[in-house]
Design a protein around this motif. Structure first.
Motif, short mmCIF file in Angstrom:
data_model
loop_
_atom_site.label_atom_id
_atom_site.label_comp_id
_atom_site.label_asym_id
_atom_site.label_seq_id
_atom_site.Cartn_x
_atom_site.Cartn_y
_atom_site.Cartn_z
N ASP A 102 15.46 14.04 -1.58
CA ASP A 102 14.54 12.90 -1.49
C ASP A 102 15.35 11.66 -1.13
N ASP A 103 14.71 10.72 -0.44
CA ASP A 103 15.35 9.43 -0.15
C ASP A 103 16.72 9.62 0.51
N VAL A 104 16.73 10.31 1.64
CA VAL A 104 18.01 10.72 2.22
C VAL A 104 18.81 9.54 2.75
N GLU A 105 18.14 8.49 3.22
CA GLU A 105 18.91 7.32 3.68
C GLU A 105 19.64 6.65 2.53
N GLY A 106 18.97 6.56 1.37
CA GLY A 106 19.64 6.04 0.19
C GLY A 106 20.80 6.92 -0.24
N TRP A 114 3.38 10.27 6.95
CA TRP A 114 3.32 11.72 7.15
C TRP A 114 4.47 12.45 6.46
N ALA A 115 4.98 11.85 5.40
CA ALA A 115 5.92 12.52 4.51
C ALA A 115 5.39 12.41 3.09
N ASP A 116 5.95 13.22 2.21
CA ASP A 116 5.40 13.31 0.86
C ASP A 116 6.53 13.24 -0.15
N GLU A 117 7.05 12.03 -0.34
CA GLU A 117 8.11 11.77 -1.31
C GLU A 117 7.71 10.56 -2.14
N PRO A 118 8.28 10.40 -3.33
CA PRO A 118 7.91 9.24 -4.15
C PRO A 118 8.18 7.90 -3.47
N ARG A 119 9.10 7.84 -2.53
CA ARG A 119 9.43 6.57 -1.87
C ARG A 119 8.43 6.18 -0.78
N ASN A 120 7.51 7.06 -0.41
CA ASN A 120 6.60 6.79 0.70
C ASN A 120 5.52 5.80 0.29
N ARG A 121 5.72 4.55 0.69
CA ARG A 121 4.79 3.46 0.38
C ARG A 121 5.30 2.21 1.09
N GLY A 156 -2.95 16.57 2.31
CA GLY A 156 -2.54 17.22 1.08
C GLY A 156 -1.29 16.66 0.43
N HIS A 157 -1.09 15.35 0.47
CA HIS A 157 0.02 14.75 -0.27
C HIS A 157 -0.11 15.08 -1.76
N HIS A 158 1.02 15.42 -2.39
CA HIS A 158 0.96 15.65 -3.84
C HIS A 158 2.16 15.07 -4.59
N ARG A 159 3.12 14.44 -3.87
CA ARG A 159 4.29 13.89 -4.56
C ARG A 159 4.38 12.37 -4.45
N PRO A 214 -1.77 5.44 -8.45
CA PRO A 214 -2.71 5.38 -7.34
C PRO A 214 -2.08 4.80 -6.08
N MET A 215 -2.67 5.17 -4.92
CA MET A 215 -2.16 4.73 -3.62
C MET A 215 -3.34 4.57 -2.68
N TRP A 216 -3.40 3.41 -2.04
CA TRP A 216 -4.42 3.18 -1.01
C TRP A 216 -3.96 3.89 0.27
#
Length: 516
Positions: A111-115, A247-254, A478-481, A485-487
């Motif tokens: 996850d968070d590969v750039e970091g 179009w990715a499903d990681e906790p950082r996606n926002r 089908g995001h699940h990670r 809540p997320m708009w």
């Protein structure tokens, strides 16, 4: 003052986790050492930046957007970056690093590969080297990435007409900061004391596709117009707003906001101003142009007088991370009775990979009638391969992306088939294949919002909401990670989001607290 020494490194690939495609190391077209610097005119000798510092290329790689990066291939490239940086550090006192990334790369098992990549880089170059990162506004800024960077900025335009300006700004901010440090150290006669800017980071519970956040239209137009106003505030070095990668499903996606500068209060206030504006308009984002199903868009185009009429086949857009070989859109197009006779409305379709089909067309030659099969070799989620019979209209060798392109005329449809996937963003992409988009009735392109040249060419335009790895209907993917809540996954928020600035510790300090 001693000369500045700055390294350049980074990997960039916008990757869809909803595409079955996989990205390998060769797709990054790695560049090393001096060949890196030829990519950036603003770093050449005779330019202000080129004459102010010695720039040392390590390795950069920019891949065409695609599927998730294979872990072994990432580790290979990452290890080479670290090895090359270690060689630079062994002979040169390194003052800084320009981290040239996209921000939406996903790697198997990470996850968070750039970091993570920047964390590894820090183990080689040390905590005192100043890092300036430049990113796409469709990237993701985790707390870790903000922490590991000293300066961080992103594009302010979508489409990204300011890409070169953004990268130059990142380098200029880095040089200015290093010169300030040198001056302060000289005055203080203390080579161990360094000054670093404050960083305010605010994550927002918003995740939208780029086609709803174009800076050509409101509300993104006004939101991004506010960025230079905040940057111009006394005490602020840079301000940036990321819409994130949908179009990715990681906790950082926002979405996220970061403001950097010398005035802590100004930095915090600027970040909160941008975050509050973003949240105030979050429900107003809409598609950059009229939308509909592909059938609806074709109906509108056929009834319209405007020519050429462009339609985006958006779900398999290769420049957003789609596999590029979903044949669904071309299947629907060829099934329309209007286009079956050669005398029907002229339609240009770009494009569909089919290596075996292309080889068969090359063997047959221009003018020959052939039956070929293409598509769905990578992404068969939305239908199997497409078999077509038509006349070979054109063949072109040597394209840097496609390698070989071949045009098959089926009825009045001119379908571009490629050995490897390729984005079609420029008029010459068509004219090089003896196709004239200006004279066509319809031009259907696997793209999201139209890139500048196509936008200028189009007399009218529709965005077709088609299936694929970058489907514009995010909820059905089908995001699940992702954090909730997320708009727009949730339409109401019982508790308003916390839009207060998080002051990120300096890069040499330990990172504490949750990545909230």
């Amino acid at each position: 003052m001693p000369p500045l020494n700055i390294a350049v490194a980074g990997l960039a690939c916008e990757t869809s986790m909803f595409s079955p495609a996989r990205t390998l190391a060769p797709a990054f077209h790695p560049r090393r050492d001096r060949e890196i610097l030829t990519e950036y005119p603003f770093l050449q000798p005779g330019t202000p930046l080129g004459d102010t510092a010695a720039w040392h290329g390590a390795l950069i790689g920019h891949a065409l957007p695609g599927g998730i990066v294979v872990r072994e291939d990432f580790e290979q490239l990452a290890a080479e970056i670290l090895t090359r940086l270690a060689a630079i550090v062994a002979t040169t006192p390194l003052d800084g690093l320009w981290f040239d990334i996209h921000g939406a790369m996903c790697v198997e098992g990470l996850d968070d590969v750039e970091g993570e990549l920047l964390r590894r880089i820090r183990t080689v170059i040390g905590g005192r080297a100043v890092v300036s990162a430049s990113m796409d506004l469709h990237g993701n800024v985790s707390r870790e990435l903000a922490h590991q960077s000293d300066l961080i900025t992103c594009f302010r335009m979508a489409p990204h007409e300011d890409e070169s300006d953004t990268k130059q700004r990142a380098c200029r901010n880095l040089v200015d900061l290093l010169l300030t440090q040198q001056h302060d150290q000289h005055d203080q006669h203390d080579q161990h004391e360094t000054a670093l800017p404050y960083k305010a980071w605010i994550p927002l519970p918003i995740l939208l596709p780029g086609e709803q956040t174009s800076t050509r239209v409101e509300p993104a137009k006004s939101l991004y117009a506010l960025v230079p106003e905040v940057e111009a505030t006394e005490g602020v070095i840079d301000a940036a707003v990321w819409v994130g990668y949908a179009w990715a499903d990681e906790p950082r996606n926002r979405a996220a906001v970061v403001v950097t500068g010398w005035g802590q209060d100004a930095v915090a206030a600027g970040a909160e101003r941008l975050a509050q504006r973003f949240w105030a308009v979050h429900a107003q984002f809409h598609f950059v142009g009229p939308t509909g199903s592909l059938a609806e868009c074709l109906d509108v185009a056929l009834a319209a007088q405007a020519r050429p009429f462009f339609i985006s086949d958006s779900g398999d857009n290769p420049t957003a991370g789609g596999a590029g070989d979903v044949p669904w859109g071309l299947v629907q197009l060829l099934a329309r009775p209007e286009f079956q006779p050669p005398s029907g409305p002229t339609v240009l379709y770009a494009s569909l990979p089919g290596p075996q089909a292309v080889q068969a067309m090359v063997a047959a030659g221009v003018g020959a009638m052939v039956t070929v099969t293409a598509g769905a070799a990578v992404d068969a989620t939305h239908g199997g391969p497409l078999t077509m019979t038509g006349r070979v209209h054109a063949i072109r060798h040597g394209d840097p992306d496609a390698l070989i392109e071949a045009v098959l005329q089926v009825g009045s449809v001119y379908a571009i088939l490629t050995q490897l996937r390729k984005p079609y963003h420029h008029e010459h992409d068509f004219t090089d294949l003896d196709l004239d988009p200006r004279a066509a009735d319809l031009v259907v392109v696997k793209i999201g919002y139209l890139e500048p040249e196509l936008f200028a060419l189009a007399a009218d335009w529709r965005l077709a909401l088609t299936p694929g790895g970058v489907d514009q209907d995010l909820v059905r993917l089908g995001h699940h990670r992702i954090r909730r809540p997320m708009w727009p996954f949730e339409k109401s928020f019982p508790v308003p989001p916390d839009l207060h600035a998080r002051m990120i510790p300096l890069s040499s300090d330990p990172l504490t607290g949750p990545d909230e």
